[in-house]
Design an enzyme around this catalytic site. Structure first.
Site, PDB file in Angstrom:
ATOM      1  N   ASN A 171      27.366   7.755   5.330  1.00  0.00           N
ATOM      2  CA  ASN A 171      26.971   8.314   6.617  1.00  0.00           C
ATOM      3  C   ASN A 171      28.086   9.178   7.169  1.00  0.00           C
ATOM      4  OD1 ASN A 171      28.710   6.148   7.613  1.00  0.00           O
ATOM      5  ND2 ASN A 171      27.733   6.467   9.591  1.00  0.00           N
ATOM      6  N   THR A 172      27.701  10.164   7.961  1.00  0.00           N
ATOM      7  CA  THR A 172      28.658  10.958   8.732  1.00  0.00           C
ATOM      8  C   THR A 172      28.038  11.202  10.097  1.00  0.00           C
ATOM      9  OG1 THR A 172      27.799  13.064   7.855  1.00  0.00           O
ATOM     10  CG2 THR A 172      29.708  12.107   6.742  1.00  0.00           C
ATOM     11  N   ARG A 173      28.883  11.340  11.114  1.00  0.00           N
ATOM     12  CA  ARG A 173      28.363  11.457  12.471  1.00  0.00           C
ATOM     13  C   ARG A 173      29.378  12.133  13.380  1.00  0.00           C
ATOM     14  NH1 ARG A 173      29.770   6.572  10.989  1.00  0.00           N
ATOM     15  NH2 ARG A 173      31.521   5.547  12.064  1.00  0.00           N
ATOM     16  N   HIS A 227      32.843 -13.961   6.448  1.00  0.00           N
ATOM     17  CA  HIS A 227      32.362 -15.328   6.289  1.00  0.00           C
ATOM     18  C   HIS A 227      32.163 -15.698   4.818  1.00  0.00           C
ATOM     19  CE1 HIS A 227      28.614 -12.914   6.582  1.00  0.00           C
ATOM     20  NE2 HIS A 227      28.117 -13.793   5.737  1.00  0.00           N
ATOM     21  N   HIS A 252      18.964   1.469  -2.714  1.00  0.00           N
ATOM     22  CA  HIS A 252      18.890   0.275  -3.550  1.00  0.00           C
ATOM     23  C   HIS A 252      18.111   0.662  -4.811  1.00  0.00           C
ATOM     24  CE1 HIS A 252      20.464  -2.297  -0.395  1.00  0.00           C
ATOM     25  NE2 HIS A 252      19.629  -1.735   0.460  1.00  0.00           N
ATOM     26  N   HIS A 276      25.961   3.587  -0.055  1.00  0.00           N
ATOM     27  CA  HIS A 276      25.817   3.876   1.367  1.00  0.00           C
ATOM     28  C   HIS A 276      26.653   5.103   1.697  1.00  0.00           C
ATOM     29  CE1 HIS A 276      28.081   3.527   5.261  1.00  0.00           C
ATOM     30  NE2 HIS A 276      26.849   3.592   5.725  1.00  0.00           N
TER      31      HIS A 276
END
Length: 296
Positions: A134-136, A196, A122, A132
């Protein structure tokens, strides 16, 4: 021929740690380079590093990792870069979620191993987008797979930044399969959608999960390149907006957008749900939340 999963796990875990070190160094260098703006006169931001632990129900070793967080920097208002390697036995809710995704053998043997890197930034300047990545790698006795991606979340979109970010991701995807970028871009558009609110969280990127082509080396190489793509995709957005001024209305727009980001991560994000349900350090799991946000 028996697959040496222990060796593969070690290689994946070591890569995520290596990528973490590269990103932390690059972000601290970006802090050093920030010579303009309202925060330029303060010391350059630095990461605070702490160990994290996964809490197992029986108190046995269940793994952990490193949480690296920078707060109140010259260009980063809050950024976290976490790596972890955790293992043990999945609880009933997590087993059900995995079984619903088609992971075989969960009822008979709910052991698991997971390793990855997760990053959320941020920014101080409302013109520089939040980001953002990510890797996994995930393993169970019945299956293994890779997942991850990166997405850009501007509150005030700069179209050229969006286009360049996507172009970089596409170039790295195309090295492996020309179909990856359009497939994983569409997946990101669907995944990072706030139902939403009936709107996207940001301007997208790529997202993939359950990647198992049957060729571990190829899937690992692709996941490594998703990680390698991140810095050349994102750092130019800092450089492009480094000297751009902002006013109170811009900051207000940023805080409202951060509220949407927080809503998404708390309601929909798979990683948040998995981390909390499997006993990982709550501060590390919720590292993605912004330092300040606003709702209207």
């Amino acid at each position: 021929m028996t697959t040496d999963f222990d060796s593969q796990k070690a290689r994946a875990s070591a890569w995520f740690r290596e990528l973490r070190d590269q990103i932390v160094a690059a972000f601290e260098a970006a802090e050093d380079a920030q010579a303009t703006g309202p925060f330029a006169g303060q010391p350059a931001g630095r990461f605070e590093v702490s160990e994290t632990k996964r809490a197992s129900e029986d108190g046995s070793d269940a793994g952990g990792g490193l949480m690296s967080v920078m707060r109140g920097g010259r260009c980063f208002e809050k950024v976290g870069v976490n790596v972890s390697t955790v293992y043990g036995t999945l609880g009933e809710r997590a087993q059900q979620a995995m079984a619903a995704r088609g992971v075989p053998g969960m009822k008979d043997d709910p052991r698991f191993w997971a390793s990855g890197i997760s990053l959320v930034a941020h920014m101080q300047n409302p013109h520089t987008p939040a980001v953002h990545m990510n890797t996994r790698m995930f393993w169970t006795p019945g299956a293994w797979w890779f997942g991850g991606g990166a997405d850009l979340n501007p509150c005030i979109e700069v179209l050229s930044d969006t286009e360049a970010f996507h172009a970089t991701l596409k170039a790295y995807c195309d090295k492996h399969d020309a179909g990856y970028y359009p497939k994983f871009k569409e997946w990101a558009d669907e995944y990072f959608f706030i139902k939403h609110r009936n709107r996207a969280r940001g301007v997208g990127g790529i997202f993939y999960d359950d990647l198992n082509t049957g060729d571990w080396e190829a899937d690992f190489a692709f996941t490594q390149d998703v990680g390698r793509a991140f810095l050349p995709a994102f750092l130019p957005t800092i450089e492009n907006n480094r000297d751009r001024g902002w006013d109170e209305a811009d900051k207000d727009a940023q805080l409202v957008h951060r509220g949407l980001y927080a809503e998404y991560n708390l309601v929909y994000d798979r990683g948040t749900k998995f981390g909390l349900e499997t006993g990982h350090d709550a501060n590390a799991v919720l590292m993605s939340l912004p330092p300040m946000a606003k709702w209207v």
